[in-house]
Design a protein around this motif. Structure first.
Motif, PDB file in Angstrom:
ATOM      1  N   THR A 116       6.996  -2.919 -19.619  1.00  0.00           N
ATOM      2  CA  THR A 116       7.541  -1.597 -19.902  1.00  0.00           C
ATOM      3  C   THR A 116       6.767  -0.569 -19.097  1.00  0.00           C
ATOM      4  N   ALA A 117       7.499   0.316 -18.405  1.00  0.00           N
ATOM      5  CA  ALA A 117       6.880   1.397 -17.644  1.00  0.00           C
ATOM      6  C   ALA A 117       7.259   2.729 -18.287  1.00  0.00           C
ATOM      7  N   ILE A 118       6.259   3.540 -18.612  1.00  0.00           N
ATOM      8  CA  ILE A 118       6.488   4.848 -19.221  1.00  0.00           C
ATOM      9  C   ILE A 118       6.033   5.917 -18.233  1.00  0.00           C
ATOM     10  N   LEU A 119       6.966   6.779 -17.848  1.00  0.00           N
ATOM     11  CA  LEU A 119       6.660   7.861 -16.916  1.00  0.00           C
ATOM     12  C   LEU A 119       6.116   9.032 -17.717  1.00  0.00           C
ATOM     13  N   SER A 120       4.867   9.355 -17.487  1.00  0.00           N
ATOM     14  CA  SER A 120       4.187  10.305 -18.372  1.00  0.00           C
ATOM     15  C   SER A 120       4.244  11.750 -17.906  1.00  0.00           C
ATOM     16  N   GLU A 121       4.656  11.995 -16.668  1.00  0.00           N
ATOM     17  CA  GLU A 121       4.750  13.362 -16.166  1.00  0.00           C
ATOM     18  C   GLU A 121       6.177  13.665 -15.739  1.00  0.00           C
ATOM     19  N   VAL A 122       6.634  14.875 -16.042  1.00  0.00           N
ATOM     20  CA  VAL A 122       8.000  15.262 -15.682  1.00  0.00           C
ATOM     21  C   VAL A 122       8.115  15.505 -14.183  1.00  0.00           C
ATOM     22  N   GLU A 123       7.121  16.174 -13.591  1.00  0.00           N
ATOM     23  CA  GLU A 123       7.161  16.472 -12.161  1.00  0.00           C
ATOM     24  C   GLU A 123       7.116  15.178 -11.340  1.00  0.00           C
ATOM     25  N   GLY A 124       8.067  15.022 -10.442  1.00  0.00           N
ATOM     26  CA  GLY A 124       8.119  13.825  -9.603  1.00  0.00           C
ATOM     27  C   GLY A 124       8.661  12.600 -10.314  1.00  0.00           C
ATOM     28  N   ARG A 125       9.204  12.778 -11.530  1.00  0.00           N
ATOM     29  CA  ARG A 125       9.673  11.631 -12.316  1.00  0.00           C
ATOM     30  C   ARG A 125      10.833  10.906 -11.632  1.00  0.00           C
ATOM     31  N   ALA A 126      11.763  11.661 -11.047  1.00  0.00           N
ATOM     32  CA  ALA A 126      12.943  11.038 -10.431  1.00  0.00           C
ATOM     33  C   ALA A 126      12.533  10.104  -9.291  1.00  0.00           C
ATOM     34  N   GLU A 127      11.563  10.543  -8.469  1.00  0.00           N
ATOM     35  CA  GLU A 127      11.112   9.713  -7.354  1.00  0.00           C
ATOM     36  C   GLU A 127      10.420   8.452  -7.853  1.00  0.00           C
ATOM     37  N   ARG A 128       9.595   8.585  -8.885  1.00  0.00           N
ATOM     38  CA  ARG A 128       8.898   7.408  -9.421  1.00  0.00           C
ATOM     39  C   ARG A 128       9.884   6.455 -10.095  1.00  0.00           C
ATOM     40  N   ARG A 129      10.893   7.013 -10.767  1.00  0.00           N
ATOM     41  CA  ARG A 129      11.908   6.180 -11.404  1.00  0.00           C
ATOM     42  C   ARG A 129      12.687   5.399 -10.348  1.00  0.00           C
ATOM     43  N   GLU A 130      13.043   6.044  -9.236  1.00  0.00           N
ATOM     44  CA  GLU A 130      13.764   5.358  -8.161  1.00  0.00           C
ATOM     45  C   GLU A 130      12.901   4.256  -7.554  1.00  0.00           C
ATOM     46  N   HIS A 131      11.616   4.523  -7.390  1.00  0.00           N
ATOM     47  CA  HIS A 131      10.706   3.515  -6.837  1.00  0.00           C
ATOM     48  C   HIS A 131      10.644   2.291  -7.750  1.00  0.00           C
ATOM     49  N   LEU A 132      10.617   2.505  -9.044  1.00  0.00           N
ATOM     50  CA  LEU A 132      10.550   1.390  -9.988  1.00  0.00           C
ATOM     51  C   LEU A 132      11.862   0.609 -10.028  1.00  0.00           C
ATOM     52  N   THR A 133      12.993   1.306  -9.962  1.00  0.00           N
ATOM     53  CA  THR A 133      14.272   0.575  -9.979  1.00  0.00           C
ATOM     54  C   THR A 133      14.419  -0.271  -8.714  1.00  0.00           C
ATOM     55  N   ASP A 134      13.852   0.185  -7.589  1.00  0.00           N
ATOM     56  CA  ASP A 134      13.862  -0.628  -6.370  1.00  0.00           C
ATOM     57  C   ASP A 134      13.043  -1.899  -6.551  1.00  0.00           C
ATOM     58  N   GLN A 135      12.127  -1.905  -7.503  1.00  0.00           N
ATOM     59  CA  GLN A 135      11.309  -3.084  -7.783  1.00  0.00           C
ATOM     60  C   GLN A 135      11.898  -3.948  -8.893  1.00  0.00           C
ATOM     61  N   GLY A 136      13.125  -3.622  -9.338  1.00  0.00           N
ATOM     62  CA  GLY A 136      13.793  -4.459 -10.325  1.00  0.00           C
ATOM     63  C   GLY A 136      13.746  -3.946 -11.743  1.00  0.00           C
ATOM     64  N   PHE A 137      13.160  -2.765 -11.973  1.00  0.00           N
ATOM     65  CA  PHE A 137      13.141  -2.203 -13.321  1.00  0.00           C
ATOM     66  C   PHE A 137      14.513  -1.632 -13.666  1.00  0.00           C
ATOM     67  N   GLY A 138      14.858  -1.683 -14.955  1.00  0.00           N
ATOM     68  CA  GLY A 138      16.067  -1.068 -15.462  1.00  0.00           C
ATOM     69  C   GLY A 138      15.715   0.108 -16.360  1.00  0.00           C
ATOM     70  N   VAL A 139      16.580   1.112 -16.372  1.00  0.00           N
ATOM     71  CA  VAL A 139      16.301   2.350 -17.107  1.00  0.00           C
ATOM     72  C   VAL A 139      16.915   2.273 -18.497  1.00  0.00           C
ATOM     73  N   ILE A 140      16.096   2.460 -19.536  1.00  0.00           N
ATOM     74  CA  ILE A 140      16.630   2.528 -20.898  1.00  0.00           C
ATOM     75  C   ILE A 140      16.484   3.927 -21.495  1.00  0.00           C
ATOM     76  N   ALA A 141      15.715   4.787 -20.851  1.00  0.00           N
ATOM     77  CA  ALA A 141      15.578   6.195 -21.228  1.00  0.00           C
ATOM     78  C   ALA A 141      15.066   6.919 -19.991  1.00  0.00           C
ATOM     79  N   PRO A 142      15.187   8.261 -19.925  1.00  0.00           N
ATOM     80  CA  PRO A 142      14.761   8.973 -18.716  1.00  0.00           C
ATOM     81  C   PRO A 142      13.319   8.680 -18.292  1.00  0.00           C
ATOM     82  N   ASN A 143      12.449   8.387 -19.255  1.00  0.00           N
ATOM     83  CA  ASN A 143      11.050   8.135 -18.903  1.00  0.00           C
ATOM     84  C   ASN A 143      10.587   6.721 -19.264  1.00  0.00           C
TER      85      ASN A 143
END
Length: 296
Positions: A116-143
Protein backbone atom coordinates in the motif's frame (compact mmCIF):
# COMPACT_ATOMS: atom_id res chain seq x y z
CA UNK A 1 2.00 -17.85 -50.79
CA UNK A 2 2.28 -20.45 -48.02
CA UNK A 3 -0.30 -20.87 -45.26
CA UNK A 4 2.03 -19.21 -42.75
CA UNK A 5 2.74 -16.31 -45.12
CA UNK A 6 -1.01 -15.82 -45.44
CA UNK A 7 -1.26 -15.79 -41.65
CA UNK A 8 1.61 -13.31 -41.48
CA UNK A 9 -0.21 -10.98 -43.88
CA UNK A 10 -3.40 -11.25 -41.81
CA UNK A 11 -1.49 -10.15 -38.70
CA UNK A 12 0.16 -7.29 -40.61
CA UNK A 13 -3.22 -6.12 -41.92
CA UNK A 14 -4.61 -6.26 -38.40
CA UNK A 15 -1.70 -4.14 -37.13
CA UNK A 16 -2.39 -1.50 -39.79
CA UNK A 17 -6.11 -1.52 -38.97
CA UNK A 18 -5.31 -0.13 -35.52
CA UNK A 19 -5.60 3.64 -35.35
CA UNK A 20 -3.23 5.25 -34.70
CA UNK A 21 -0.70 2.68 -35.90
CA UNK A 22 2.11 3.72 -33.48
CA UNK A 23 5.05 2.51 -35.50
CA UNK A 24 7.41 3.65 -32.73
CA UNK A 25 5.79 1.09 -30.41
CA UNK A 26 6.47 -1.70 -32.92
CA UNK A 27 10.13 -0.63 -33.01
CA UNK A 28 10.20 -0.87 -29.22
CA UNK A 29 8.92 -4.44 -29.57
CA UNK A 30 11.66 -5.23 -32.10
CA UNK A 31 14.38 -3.92 -29.81
CA UNK A 32 12.97 -5.75 -26.80
CA UNK A 33 12.49 -9.09 -28.52
CA UNK A 34 15.39 -9.22 -30.99
CA UNK A 35 18.01 -6.59 -30.21
CA UNK A 36 18.30 -6.29 -26.43
CA UNK A 37 19.43 -9.93 -26.02
CA UNK A 38 22.11 -9.45 -28.73
CA UNK A 39 24.04 -6.43 -27.50
CA UNK A 40 21.23 -3.83 -27.73
CA UNK A 41 22.47 -2.17 -30.96
CA UNK A 42 21.17 -2.48 -34.53
CA UNK A 43 21.94 -0.97 -37.92
CA UNK A 44 19.31 1.44 -39.20
CA UNK A 45 19.15 -0.53 -42.45
CA UNK A 46 17.98 -3.61 -40.53
CA UNK A 47 15.37 -1.62 -38.64
CA UNK A 48 14.04 -0.21 -41.91
CA UNK A 49 14.03 -3.66 -43.55
CA UNK A 50 12.14 -5.31 -40.69
CA UNK A 51 9.59 -2.50 -40.55
CA UNK A 52 9.11 -2.65 -44.33
CA UNK A 53 8.30 -6.36 -43.92
CA UNK A 54 5.60 -5.16 -41.49
CA UNK A 55 4.36 -2.74 -44.17
CA UNK A 56 5.78 0.50 -42.73
CA UNK A 57 7.73 2.72 -45.12
CA UNK A 58 11.17 4.19 -44.45
CA UNK A 59 9.94 7.75 -43.94
CA UNK A 60 7.63 6.69 -41.13
CA UNK A 61 10.47 4.63 -39.62
CA UNK A 62 12.85 7.63 -39.62
CA UNK A 63 10.23 9.74 -37.85
CA UNK A 64 9.62 7.01 -35.26
CA UNK A 65 13.37 6.59 -34.63
CA UNK A 66 13.75 10.33 -34.08
CA UNK A 67 10.93 10.24 -31.56
CA UNK A 68 12.47 7.31 -29.66
CA UNK A 69 15.84 9.09 -29.58
CA UNK A 70 14.28 12.36 -28.41
CA UNK A 71 12.37 10.50 -25.69
CA UNK A 72 15.57 8.94 -24.38
CA UNK A 73 15.02 5.33 -25.46
CA UNK A 74 17.73 5.15 -28.12
CA UNK A 75 21.01 6.85 -29.01
CA UNK A 76 22.54 7.01 -32.48
CA UNK A 77 26.09 6.38 -33.68
CA UNK A 78 27.15 7.32 -37.24
CA UNK A 79 29.94 5.50 -39.06
CA UNK A 80 30.34 6.96 -42.53
CA UNK A 81 26.89 6.94 -44.11
CA UNK A 82 25.55 4.27 -41.77
CA UNK A 83 23.59 4.88 -38.58
CA UNK A 84 23.38 2.46 -35.67
CA UNK A 85 20.92 2.74 -32.80
CA UNK A 86 21.60 1.49 -29.29
CA UNK A 87 19.38 1.34 -26.22
CA UNK A 88 20.24 4.06 -23.74
CA UNK A 89 20.82 3.28 -20.07
CA UNK A 90 17.20 4.28 -19.40
CA UNK A 91 15.98 2.14 -22.28
CA UNK A 92 17.96 -0.89 -21.16
CA UNK A 93 16.77 -0.58 -17.56
CA UNK A 94 13.16 -0.29 -18.72
CA UNK A 95 13.53 -3.37 -20.91
CA UNK A 96 15.19 -5.31 -18.09
CA UNK A 97 12.20 -4.59 -15.84
CA UNK A 98 9.59 -5.41 -18.50
CA UNK A 99 11.15 -8.56 -19.98
CA UNK A 100 10.40 -10.95 -17.08
CA UNK A 101 6.76 -9.84 -17.14
CA UNK A 102 6.35 -10.19 -20.90
CA UNK A 103 7.96 -13.64 -21.18
CA UNK A 104 6.59 -15.17 -17.98
CA UNK A 105 4.71 -18.43 -18.16
CA UNK A 106 1.94 -19.64 -15.86
CA UNK A 107 -0.17 -17.86 -13.25
CA UNK A 108 1.19 -15.17 -10.96
CA UNK A 109 2.64 -16.50 -7.71
CA UNK A 110 0.87 -14.09 -5.40
CA UNK A 111 0.71 -14.82 -1.69
CA UNK A 112 -2.24 -12.61 -0.87
CA UNK A 113 -0.17 -9.72 0.48
CA UNK A 114 -0.25 -6.18 -0.84
CA UNK A 115 1.96 -3.12 -0.93
CA UNK A 116 0.00 0.00 0.00
CA UNK A 117 1.31 3.44 -0.96
CA UNK A 118 -0.05 6.51 0.84
CA UNK A 119 0.66 9.91 -0.70
CA UNK A 120 1.15 12.20 2.26
CA UNK A 121 1.49 15.59 0.55
CA UNK A 122 -1.05 17.27 -1.72
CA UNK A 123 1.54 19.25 -3.71
CA UNK A 124 2.92 17.11 -6.54
CA UNK A 125 0.49 14.28 -5.72
CA UNK A 126 -0.70 13.82 -9.33
CA UNK A 127 2.87 13.32 -10.60
CA UNK A 128 3.71 10.83 -7.85
CA UNK A 129 0.44 8.97 -8.43
CA UNK A 130 1.21 8.69 -12.17
CA UNK A 131 4.72 7.42 -11.38
CA UNK A 132 3.29 4.71 -9.12
CA UNK A 133 0.64 3.61 -11.62
CA UNK A 134 3.43 3.21 -14.21
CA UNK A 135 4.97 0.74 -11.75
CA UNK A 136 1.78 -1.33 -11.58
CA UNK A 137 -0.03 0.30 -8.66
CA UNK A 138 -3.81 0.72 -8.81
CA UNK A 139 -5.68 3.69 -7.36
CA UNK A 140 -8.32 3.05 -4.70
CA UNK A 141 -8.45 6.65 -3.38
CA UNK A 142 -6.82 9.94 -4.46
CA UNK A 143 -3.96 9.40 -2.01
CA UNK A 144 -3.99 5.58 -1.66
CA UNK A 145 -2.65 3.06 -4.15
CA UNK A 146 -2.13 -0.70 -3.94
CA UNK A 147 -0.07 -3.35 -5.72
CA UNK A 148 0.17 -7.11 -5.21
CA UNK A 149 3.38 -8.12 -3.49
CA UNK A 150 4.95 -10.89 -5.58
CA UNK A 151 8.06 -11.40 -3.51
CA UNK A 152 9.51 -7.93 -4.07
CA UNK A 153 11.09 -5.87 -1.31
CA UNK A 154 8.96 -3.16 0.29
CA UNK A 155 10.00 0.21 -1.20
CA UNK A 156 11.60 2.73 1.14
CA UNK A 157 9.16 5.32 2.51
CA UNK A 158 9.78 9.05 2.35
CA UNK A 159 8.10 12.18 3.64
CA UNK A 160 6.00 12.19 0.44
CA UNK A 161 5.11 8.49 0.07
CA UNK A 162 4.60 5.97 2.87
CA UNK A 163 4.74 2.28 1.89
CA UNK A 164 3.16 -0.46 3.99
CA UNK A 165 2.58 -4.18 3.59
CA UNK A 166 -0.83 -5.64 4.31
CA UNK A 167 -2.97 -8.72 3.70
CA UNK A 168 -6.62 -9.11 2.75
CA UNK A 169 -9.03 -12.07 2.81
CA UNK A 170 -9.97 -13.39 -0.67
CA UNK A 171 -13.33 -11.63 -0.82
CA UNK A 172 -11.73 -8.31 0.11
CA UNK A 173 -8.92 -8.89 -2.40
CA UNK A 174 -11.45 -9.27 -5.21
CA UNK A 175 -13.17 -6.06 -4.14
CA UNK A 176 -9.89 -4.13 -3.99
CA UNK A 177 -8.80 -5.43 -7.39
CA UNK A 178 -12.03 -4.43 -9.10
CA UNK A 179 -11.87 -1.01 -7.47
CA UNK A 180 -8.25 -0.33 -8.46
CA UNK A 181 -8.06 -1.81 -11.98
CA UNK A 182 -10.30 -2.16 -15.02
CA UNK A 183 -10.07 -5.94 -15.12
CA UNK A 184 -13.03 -6.29 -17.49
CA UNK A 185 -11.20 -4.34 -20.20
CA UNK A 186 -8.04 -6.38 -19.68
CA UNK A 187 -10.00 -9.64 -19.72
CA UNK A 188 -11.57 -8.62 -23.04
CA UNK A 189 -8.13 -7.84 -24.44
CA UNK A 190 -6.87 -11.29 -23.49
CA UNK A 191 -9.93 -12.90 -25.09
CA UNK A 192 -9.26 -11.02 -28.33
CA UNK A 193 -5.61 -12.11 -28.23
CA UNK A 194 -6.68 -15.75 -27.83
CA UNK A 195 -9.16 -15.46 -30.69
CA UNK A 196 -6.56 -13.81 -32.91
CA UNK A 197 -3.79 -16.37 -32.36
CA UNK A 198 -5.58 -19.69 -31.81
CA UNK A 199 -5.69 -20.41 -35.53
CA UNK A 200 -1.95 -19.78 -35.86
CA UNK A 201 -1.26 -22.18 -33.02
CA UNK A 202 -3.30 -24.86 -34.78
CA UNK A 203 -1.31 -24.33 -38.00
CA UNK A 204 2.00 -24.65 -36.21
CA UNK A 205 0.90 -27.74 -34.31
CA UNK A 206 0.11 -29.50 -37.58
CA UNK A 207 3.41 -28.41 -39.10
CA UNK A 208 1.77 -25.89 -41.46
CA UNK A 209 2.53 -28.38 -44.29
CA UNK A 210 5.73 -26.49 -45.22
CA UNK A 211 9.08 -25.35 -43.75
CA UNK A 212 8.98 -22.09 -41.82
CA UNK A 213 10.83 -19.29 -43.63
CA UNK A 214 13.12 -17.34 -41.26
CA UNK A 215 11.71 -13.94 -42.24
CA UNK A 216 8.14 -15.17 -41.77
CA UNK A 217 8.95 -16.61 -38.35
CA UNK A 218 10.66 -13.36 -37.33
CA UNK A 219 7.78 -11.08 -38.34
CA UNK A 220 5.07 -13.25 -36.79
CA UNK A 221 7.14 -13.54 -33.60
CA UNK A 222 7.60 -9.77 -33.39
CA UNK A 223 3.89 -9.03 -33.93
CA UNK A 224 2.96 -11.71 -31.39
CA UNK A 225 5.16 -10.12 -28.73
CA UNK A 226 3.99 -6.64 -29.70
CA UNK A 227 0.36 -7.64 -29.10
CA UNK A 228 1.18 -9.52 -25.89
CA UNK A 229 3.36 -6.71 -24.51
CA UNK A 230 0.55 -4.17 -24.82
CA UNK A 231 -1.65 -6.40 -22.63
CA UNK A 232 0.89 -7.70 -20.13
CA UNK A 233 2.28 -4.29 -19.22
CA UNK A 234 -1.27 -3.20 -18.32
CA UNK A 235 -1.75 -6.32 -16.20
CA UNK A 236 -1.29 -5.69 -12.45
CA UNK A 237 -0.33 -9.40 -12.03
CA UNK A 238 -2.81 -9.98 -9.25
CA UNK A 239 -2.75 -13.16 -7.19
CA UNK A 240 -5.24 -15.78 -8.32
CA UNK A 241 -7.59 -15.15 -5.41
CA UNK A 242 -8.04 -11.53 -6.57
CA UNK A 243 -8.84 -12.38 -10.21
CA UNK A 244 -12.27 -12.92 -11.77
CA UNK A 245 -13.33 -16.49 -12.46
CA UNK A 246 -12.03 -18.00 -15.73
CA UNK A 247 -9.27 -15.41 -16.05
CA UNK A 248 -8.03 -15.38 -19.65
CA UNK A 249 -4.57 -14.01 -18.92
CA UNK A 250 -3.03 -17.39 -18.11
CA UNK A 251 -4.56 -18.95 -21.25
CA UNK A 252 -3.18 -16.11 -23.40
CA UNK A 253 0.30 -16.53 -21.92
CA UNK A 254 0.32 -20.27 -22.61
CA UNK A 255 -0.86 -19.65 -26.17
CA UNK A 256 1.90 -17.07 -26.71
CA UNK A 257 4.49 -19.39 -25.19
CA UNK A 258 3.63 -22.25 -27.55
CA UNK A 259 3.77 -20.05 -30.66
CA UNK A 260 6.92 -18.24 -29.58
CA UNK A 261 8.83 -21.41 -28.76
CA UNK A 262 7.97 -22.84 -32.18
CA UNK A 263 9.06 -19.72 -34.09
CA UNK A 264 11.97 -18.52 -31.94
CA UNK A 265 14.89 -20.36 -33.53
CA UNK A 266 13.59 -19.88 -37.08
CA UNK A 267 13.52 -16.12 -36.51
CA UNK A 268 17.03 -16.20 -35.07
CA UNK A 269 18.29 -17.63 -38.38
CA UNK A 270 17.27 -14.37 -40.11
CA UNK A 271 19.03 -12.29 -37.45
CA UNK A 272 22.16 -14.44 -37.64
CA UNK A 273 22.33 -13.97 -41.41
CA UNK A 274 21.27 -10.33 -41.77
CA UNK A 275 21.42 -8.23 -38.61
CA UNK A 276 24.42 -5.99 -37.96
CA UNK A 277 25.72 -3.59 -35.35
CA UNK A 278 28.59 -1.09 -35.54
CA UNK A 279 31.15 -3.90 -35.13
CA UNK A 280 29.61 -6.22 -37.73
CA UNK A 281 27.49 -9.33 -37.16
CA UNK A 282 25.33 -9.31 -34.04
CA UNK A 283 26.62 -11.39 -31.14
CA UNK A 284 24.62 -14.51 -30.20
CA UNK A 285 21.75 -14.05 -27.74
CA UNK A 286 22.61 -13.90 -24.05
CA UNK A 287 21.72 -17.05 -22.02
CA UNK A 288 18.61 -15.47 -20.49
CA UNK A 289 17.08 -15.28 -23.97
CA UNK A 290 16.70 -19.08 -24.01
CA UNK A 291 14.82 -18.99 -20.70
CA UNK A 292 11.90 -17.03 -22.18
CA UNK A 293 8.53 -18.76 -21.84
CA UNK A 294 10.06 -21.78 -20.15
CA UNK A 295 7.77 -23.93 -18.03
CA UNK A 296 7.82 -23.20 -14.31
Amino acid sequence: MSILETEQQRLIDRFHAQKPIRSWSMIVSIFGDCVAPRGAELWMGNITEIMQMVGVNSGVVRTAMSRLANDGWLERTRIGRNSFYRLTKMGRETFDQATPRIYARGPTKGNGSWITAILSEVEGRAERREHLTDQGFGVIAPNVLIKPNIGQQLPKSSDKIVFMQSTAPPERAVQLARQAWNLESLQQGYHEFIENYSGLQALLECGARAPIAPETALIIRIILIHDLRRLVLRDPELPLQALPDEWAGSVARELAAGIYNTLRDHGEIWLDSNAKNAEGTLPPPEPAFFERFQAL
